[in-house]
Design a protein around this motif. Structure first.
Motif, PDB file in Angstrom:
ATOM      1  N   PHE A   1       0.827  -1.203   0.000  1.00  0.00           N
ATOM      2  CA  PHE A   1       0.000   0.000   0.000  1.00  0.00           C
ATOM      3  C   PHE A   1       0.864   1.257   0.000  1.00  0.00           C
ATOM      4  O   PHE A   1       0.608   2.205  -0.756  1.00  0.00           O
ATOM      5  N   SER A   2       1.877   1.272   0.860  1.00  0.00           N
ATOM      6  CA  SER A   2       2.736   2.447   0.972  1.00  0.00           C
ATOM      7  C   SER A   2       3.475   2.723  -0.325  1.00  0.00           C
ATOM      8  O   SER A   2       3.568   3.872  -0.781  1.00  0.00           O
ATOM      9  N   PHE A   3       4.020   1.670  -0.928  1.00  0.00           N
ATOM     10  CA  PHE A   3       4.779   1.844  -2.170  1.00  0.00           C
ATOM     11  C   PHE A   3       3.891   2.381  -3.288  1.00  0.00           C
ATOM     12  O   PHE A   3       4.257   3.336  -3.994  1.00  0.00           O
ATOM     13  N   VAL A   4       2.710   1.800  -3.444  1.00  0.00           N
ATOM     14  CA  VAL A   4       1.816   2.211  -4.539  1.00  0.00           C
ATOM     15  C   VAL A   4       1.292   3.627  -4.312  1.00  0.00           C
ATOM     16  O   VAL A   4       1.257   4.444  -5.244  1.00  0.00           O
ATOM     17  N   TRP A   5       0.902   3.944  -3.082  1.00  0.00           N
ATOM     18  CA  TRP A   5       0.372   5.282  -2.822  1.00  0.00           C
ATOM     19  C   TRP A   5       1.449   6.350  -2.965  1.00  0.00           C
ATOM     20  O   TRP A   5       1.164   7.445  -3.457  1.00  0.00           O
ATOM     21  N   GLN A   6       2.664   6.056  -2.560  1.00  0.00           N
ATOM     22  CA  GLN A   6       3.735   7.022  -2.741  1.00  0.00           C
ATOM     23  C   GLN A   6       4.059   7.180  -4.223  1.00  0.00           C
ATOM     24  O   GLN A   6       4.315   8.286  -4.705  1.00  0.00           O
ATOM     25  N   TRP A   7       4.056   6.089  -4.964  1.00  0.00           N
ATOM     26  CA  TRP A   7       4.338   6.142  -6.403  1.00  0.00           C
ATOM     27  C   TRP A   7       3.298   6.998  -7.132  1.00  0.00           C
ATOM     28  O   TRP A   7       3.642   7.786  -8.017  1.00  0.00           O
ATOM     29  N   ASN A   8       2.037   6.848  -6.756  1.00  0.00           N
ATOM     30  CA  ASN A   8       0.961   7.558  -7.451  1.00  0.00           C
ATOM     31  C   ASN A   8       0.653   8.926  -6.867  1.00  0.00           C
ATOM     32  O   ASN A   8      -0.169   9.664  -7.433  1.00  0.00           O
ATOM     33  N   ASP A   9       1.280   9.266  -5.755  1.00  0.00           N
ATOM     34  CA  ASP A   9       0.944  10.522  -5.091  1.00  0.00           C
ATOM     35  C   ASP A   9       1.329  11.723  -5.953  1.00  0.00           C
ATOM     36  O   ASP A   9       2.446  11.808  -6.468  1.00  0.00           O
ATOM     37  N   SER A  10       0.394  12.609  -6.128  1.00  0.00           N
ATOM     38  CA  SER A  10       0.666  13.857  -6.845  1.00  0.00           C
ATOM     39  C   SER A  10       0.416  15.077  -5.967  1.00  0.00           C
ATOM     40  O   SER A  10       0.826  16.186  -6.325  1.00  0.00           O
ATOM     41  N   PHE A  11      -0.247  14.872  -4.829  1.00  0.00           N
ATOM     42  CA  PHE A  11      -0.581  16.000  -3.963  1.00  0.00           C
ATOM     43  C   PHE A  11       0.651  16.510  -3.220  1.00  0.00           C
ATOM     44  O   PHE A  11       1.069  17.665  -3.377  1.00  0.00           O
ATOM     45  N   PHE A  12       1.272  15.643  -2.405  1.00  0.00           N
ATOM     46  CA  PHE A  12       2.443  16.057  -1.646  1.00  0.00           C
ATOM     47  C   PHE A  12       3.693  16.140  -2.524  1.00  0.00           C
ATOM     48  O   PHE A  12       4.543  17.002  -2.316  1.00  0.00           O
ATOM     49  N   THR A  13       3.807  15.239  -3.488  1.00  0.00           N
ATOM     50  CA  THR A  13       5.026  15.207  -4.307  1.00  0.00           C
ATOM     51  C   THR A  13       5.172  16.471  -5.138  1.00  0.00           C
ATOM     52  O   THR A  13       6.263  17.052  -5.216  1.00  0.00           O
ATOM     53  N   THR A  14       4.106  16.907  -5.780  1.00  0.00           N
ATOM     54  CA  THR A  14       4.192  18.129  -6.577  1.00  0.00           C
ATOM     55  C   THR A  14       4.313  19.380  -5.714  1.00  0.00           C
ATOM     56  O   THR A  14       4.674  20.442  -6.221  1.00  0.00           O
ATOM     57  N   THR A  15       4.024  19.245  -4.419  1.00  0.00           N
ATOM     58  CA  THR A  15       4.175  20.384  -3.506  1.00  0.00           C
ATOM     59  C   THR A  15       5.593  20.479  -2.974  1.00  0.00           C
ATOM     60  O   THR A  15       6.174  21.577  -2.906  1.00  0.00           O
ATOM     61  N   TYR A  16       6.191  19.335  -2.610  1.00  0.00           N
ATOM     62  CA  TYR A  16       7.513  19.332  -2.000  1.00  0.00           C
ATOM     63  C   TYR A  16       8.648  19.175  -3.009  1.00  0.00           C
ATOM     64  O   TYR A  16       9.785  19.572  -2.732  1.00  0.00           O
ATOM     65  N   LEU A  17       8.364  18.576  -4.174  1.00  0.00           N
ATOM     66  CA  LEU A  17       9.422  18.289  -5.155  1.00  0.00           C
ATOM     67  C   LEU A  17       9.087  18.934  -6.494  1.00  0.00           C
ATOM     68  O   LEU A  17       8.926  18.264  -7.505  1.00  0.00           O
ATOM     69  N   THR A  18       8.969  20.232  -6.508  1.00  0.00           N
ATOM     70  CA  THR A  18       8.555  20.925  -7.727  1.00  0.00           C
ATOM     71  C   THR A  18       9.589  20.857  -8.834  1.00  0.00           C
ATOM     72  O   THR A  18       9.247  20.947 -10.013  1.00  0.00           O
ATOM     73  N   SER A  19      10.851  20.694  -8.496  1.00  0.00           N
ATOM     74  CA  SER A  19      11.897  20.696  -9.519  1.00  0.00           C
ATOM     75  C   SER A  19      12.608  19.354  -9.642  1.00  0.00           C
ATOM     76  O   SER A  19      13.636  19.261 -10.313  1.00  0.00           O
ATOM     77  N   SER A  20      12.089  18.315  -9.011  1.00  0.00           N
ATOM     78  CA  SER A  20      12.725  16.996  -9.068  1.00  0.00           C
ATOM     79  C   SER A  20      12.037  16.131 -10.118  1.00  0.00           C
ATOM     80  O   SER A  20      10.844  16.279 -10.389  1.00  0.00           O
ATOM     81  N   LYS A  21      12.807  15.216 -10.691  1.00  0.00           N
ATOM     82  CA  LYS A  21      12.280  14.337 -11.734  1.00  0.00           C
ATOM     83  C   LYS A  21      11.703  13.072 -11.107  1.00  0.00           C
ATOM     84  O   LYS A  21      12.397  12.075 -10.918  1.00  0.00           O
ATOM     85  N   VAL A  22      10.421  13.150 -10.760  1.00  0.00           N
ATOM     86  CA  VAL A  22       9.666  11.977 -10.322  1.00  0.00           C
ATOM     87  C   VAL A  22       8.404  11.917 -11.171  1.00  0.00           C
ATOM     88  O   VAL A  22       8.056  12.875 -11.865  1.00  0.00           O
ATOM     89  N   MET A  23       7.707  10.786 -11.117  1.00  0.00           N
ATOM     90  CA  MET A  23       6.595  10.548 -12.030  1.00  0.00           C
ATOM     91  C   MET A  23       5.525  11.632 -11.944  1.00  0.00           C
ATOM     92  O   MET A  23       5.013  12.102 -12.966  1.00  0.00           O
ATOM     93  N   SER A  24       5.160  12.028 -10.740  1.00  0.00           N
ATOM     94  CA  SER A  24       4.067  12.981 -10.576  1.00  0.00           C
ATOM     95  C   SER A  24       4.382  14.326 -11.220  1.00  0.00           C
ATOM     96  O   SER A  24       3.561  14.881 -11.955  1.00  0.00           O
ATOM     97  N   THR A  25       5.573  14.848 -10.963  1.00  0.00           N
ATOM     98  CA  THR A  25       5.932  16.144 -11.526  1.00  0.00           C
ATOM     99  C   THR A  25       6.135  16.068 -13.031  1.00  0.00           C
ATOM    100  O   THR A  25       5.767  16.982 -13.768  1.00  0.00           O
TER     101      THR A  25
END
Length: 315
Positions: free
Chosen positions: A228-252
């Motif tokens: 659950f943790s791995f999948v939700w973190q992988w698909n997360d766009s709410f916190f990831t796009t807030t904290y990692l605006t300039s990093s290359k991850v799937m959400s951004t």
């Protein structure tokens, strides 16, 4: 009532239940598979098929250009590695911290434990948007309860780094952590107390009992929470796009994919780009993003189903 009539009635009930169950499964399968099949059909279409009235599901001109464009613009392989690293790190830390918290709530009774557990349940119920701004400001000017400014003279900005995810995972406060604590607590409460008491009689302390007795018996809960943790973190766009605006991850990368493609195709003028083609390439990028999760699920589905049954989440 004759026996033959009773048997006929039971047979009709079984047939009726079979039809209802088949209808429910078919409906759920349609809801889940329809968007994926639609994206696959769109991803292999040529741009000219978008405007063809005779093309609905099966493309007239097959092409892999959409995949090539999405991979190039998303910098897919580096993004895949970064996303996997972030998800795996937070998953491991979250499993450890939530297992400790769940064991404490299940076995270690102390004053105020019920009130603290009510706070854990509250984190499941309260939307994350309500605490986004305070968390964002704390991470932007991180002081560690005033210790960092005392030593260095100024606060530290943790945004655009992995530290927000690492710190929240270490403190059992990450994405959906309240649910994981609840799962561990319920599972540990189901283990007989005699097992712990036997360990205490043999001279084991709380920490050794937890690591040697409780954790080996909590494999189903560990598998459930880690997946659950791995999948939700992988698909997360709410916190990831807030904290990692300039990093290359799937959400951004997915959120900026249409804009970056438009800039490349139109030489810097994104306003002239074809929005339907942008949507086509973005659907292709979404397929590339979920492909690793599908591959992982194919390998762990048996363990996942067994773990769900044993943790008592369903049924």
């Amino acid at each position: 009532m004759p026996v033959s009539r009773l048997l006929s009635l039971e047979s009709w009930k079984r047939w009726l239940w079979t039809i209802i169950r088949l209808t429910l499964i078919a409906g759920l399968s349609f809801v889940i598979l329809y968007p994926i099949l639609q994206k696959i059909s769109t991803a292999i279409k040529d741009k000219t098929d978008l405007y063809s009235p005779i093309v609905v599901w099966i493309p007239k001109h097959y092409t892999l250009d959409n995949f090539m464009n999405a991979i190039r613009i998303m910098d897919y392989w580096e993004t895949l590695l970064n996303t996997f690293t972030l998800s795996a790190t937070t998953t491991v830390l979250t499993a450890i911290s939530c297992a400790l918290a769940g064991y404490g709530f299940a076995r270690l009774k102390f004053k105020g434990s019920n009130l603290l557990f009510a706070g854990v349940i509250l984190t499941i119920l309260v939307p994350p948007t309500t605490i986004l701004i305070p968390i964002y400001l704390n991470l932007k000017d991180f002081t560690l309860m005033g210790l960092i400014p005392l030593l260095s003279g100024k606060s530290v900005n943790l945004l655009n780094s992995y530290w927000p995810f690492i710190l929240t995972s270490l403190t059992a406060n990450s994405l959906k952590a309240g649910l994981y604590i609840f799962i561990f607590r319920q599972f540990f409460r189901g283990i007989p107390k005699e097992v712990e008491e036997a360990a205490y009689i043999d001279g084991a302390g709380v920490s050794s009992t937890f690591t040697r007795i409780m954790l080996p018996n909590a494999v189903p809960a560990i598998i459930t929470t880690t997946l659950f943790s791995f999948v939700w973190q992988w698909n997360d766009s709410f916190f990831t796009t807030t904290y990692l605006t300039s990093s290359k991850v799937m959400s951004t990368q997915l959120s900026s994919l249409p804009y970056n493609l438009a800039i490349q195709l139109q030489g810097g003028d994104a306003s002239k780009a074809d929005p339907f083609y942008m949507s086509m390439v973005q659907d292709t990028g979404i397929l590339l993003a979920i492909l690793p999760l599908i591959i992982i699920y194919l390998f762990v589905q048996r363990y996942f189903v067994e773990s769900i049954e044993r943790t008592g989440i369903v049924g």
